[in-house]
Enzyme design. Sequence first.
Site, PDB file in Angstrom:
ATOM      1  N   SER A 175      30.907  42.270  34.831  1.00  0.00           N
ATOM      2  CA  SER A 175      30.663  41.065  35.633  1.00  0.00           C
ATOM      3  C   SER A 175      30.141  41.340  37.031  1.00  0.00           C
ATOM      4  O   SER A 175      29.793  40.391  37.744  1.00  0.00           O
ATOM      5  CB  SER A 175      31.937  40.225  35.713  1.00  0.00           C
ATOM      6  OG  SER A 175      32.149  39.539  34.501  1.00  0.00           O
ATOM      7  N   LYS A 216      32.441  41.560  44.107  1.00  0.00           N
ATOM      8  CA  LYS A 216      32.550  41.070  42.732  1.00  0.00           C
ATOM      9  C   LYS A 216      33.235  42.119  41.871  1.00  0.00           C
ATOM     10  O   LYS A 216      32.907  43.307  41.919  1.00  0.00           O
ATOM     11  CB  LYS A 216      31.151  40.774  42.170  1.00  0.00           C
ATOM     12  CG  LYS A 216      31.183  40.112  40.805  1.00  0.00           C
ATOM     13  CD  LYS A 216      31.650  38.675  40.912  1.00  0.00           C
ATOM     14  CE  LYS A 216      32.017  38.107  39.544  1.00  0.00           C
ATOM     15  NZ  LYS A 216      33.316  38.615  39.037  1.00  0.00           N
ATOM     16  N   THR A 217      34.181  41.652  41.085  1.00  0.00           N
ATOM     17  CA  THR A 217      34.849  42.519  40.122  1.00  0.00           C
ATOM     18  C   THR A 217      34.085  42.535  38.804  1.00  0.00           C
ATOM     19  O   THR A 217      33.228  41.696  38.538  1.00  0.00           O
ATOM     20  CB  THR A 217      36.278  42.039  39.848  1.00  0.00           C
ATOM     21  OG1 THR A 217      36.225  40.684  39.365  1.00  0.00           O
ATOM     22  CG2 THR A 217      37.143  42.114  41.094  1.00  0.00           C
ATOM     23  N   GLY A 218      34.434  43.489  37.957  1.00  0.00           N
ATOM     24  CA  GLY A 218      33.898  43.565  36.601  1.00  0.00           C
ATOM     25  C   GLY A 218      34.928  44.223  35.706  1.00  0.00           C
ATOM     26  O   GLY A 218      35.570  45.192  36.109  1.00  0.00           O
TER      27      GLY A 218
END
Length: 274
Positions: A64, A209-211
């Site tokens: 993501s 932003k995380t993923g």
Amino acid sequence: MRQIDRRPFVFAVVIYLLAWFLGFPIRAQSAPLEEVECTLILDAASGETLYRDGVCDQRFSPASTFKVFLALIGYDAGILSDEHTPAWDYKPEFKAAKRDQKTVDPTIWEKDSVLWFSQEITRRLGKERFAGYVSKFDYGNADVAGTPARDDGLTRSWVNSSLEISPVEQVNFMRRLLAGELPVSAKAHAMTKAILPTFRSGGWTVQGKTGTTRLGESADKRSLGWFVGWANKDARSIVFARLVIDTKRSDTPKGPQARTMFLKELSNLVDRSK
């Protein structure tokens, strides 16, 4: 004492040697799963490495974190307009998790990491324009073919599939975004910065932003977690990438775990570089 029948073993050795002698390809056993970590921090203006620890030049699925890229091209192509436009309604054919079965706008999309909203952006772009943007950005390995025989490059190439990027490439991408140097409009740069989630850590204002995903196809997949972005404190500006990959199963998404660890450690990590 029970006698061990060695005949199957001997037979296997004979077959192996015969295959080797005749030149048939011999399939090696899979390598053991490995844990990977990287924390990489650069000065946003100069590109100087302020902190680096772990395996930072190996490529993995962006998961993501790719939503940062998708926001840039979504605004550049006119599919997205501002922080709250468009607001798309959920449709049953999206087959999303219950938490994502709601109306979603760009800000909610980035905050809640809604996959179906990403896929609506790429569908509206189409394969050719989507691939063109990825190539023009020189994003990771730029491979949006997707999983072989699934024809899912347009909608899932960035989720445990063909597209991969390293932490080094992630931070360089973030530097270009902050400097307004990516091949998209000024509005696209500004709006992407506006919708990314904001956090606080020891006097730092952090946007990122995380993923989260699982790597591989087997039952013993590795858990991957990213947190990438930038941070500002007084006159200082940094870009960062935190990557954690382990072999342990967890009920908690690995991306938010990586974010929590990074935010907790940020001040100490940057202070070490002084």
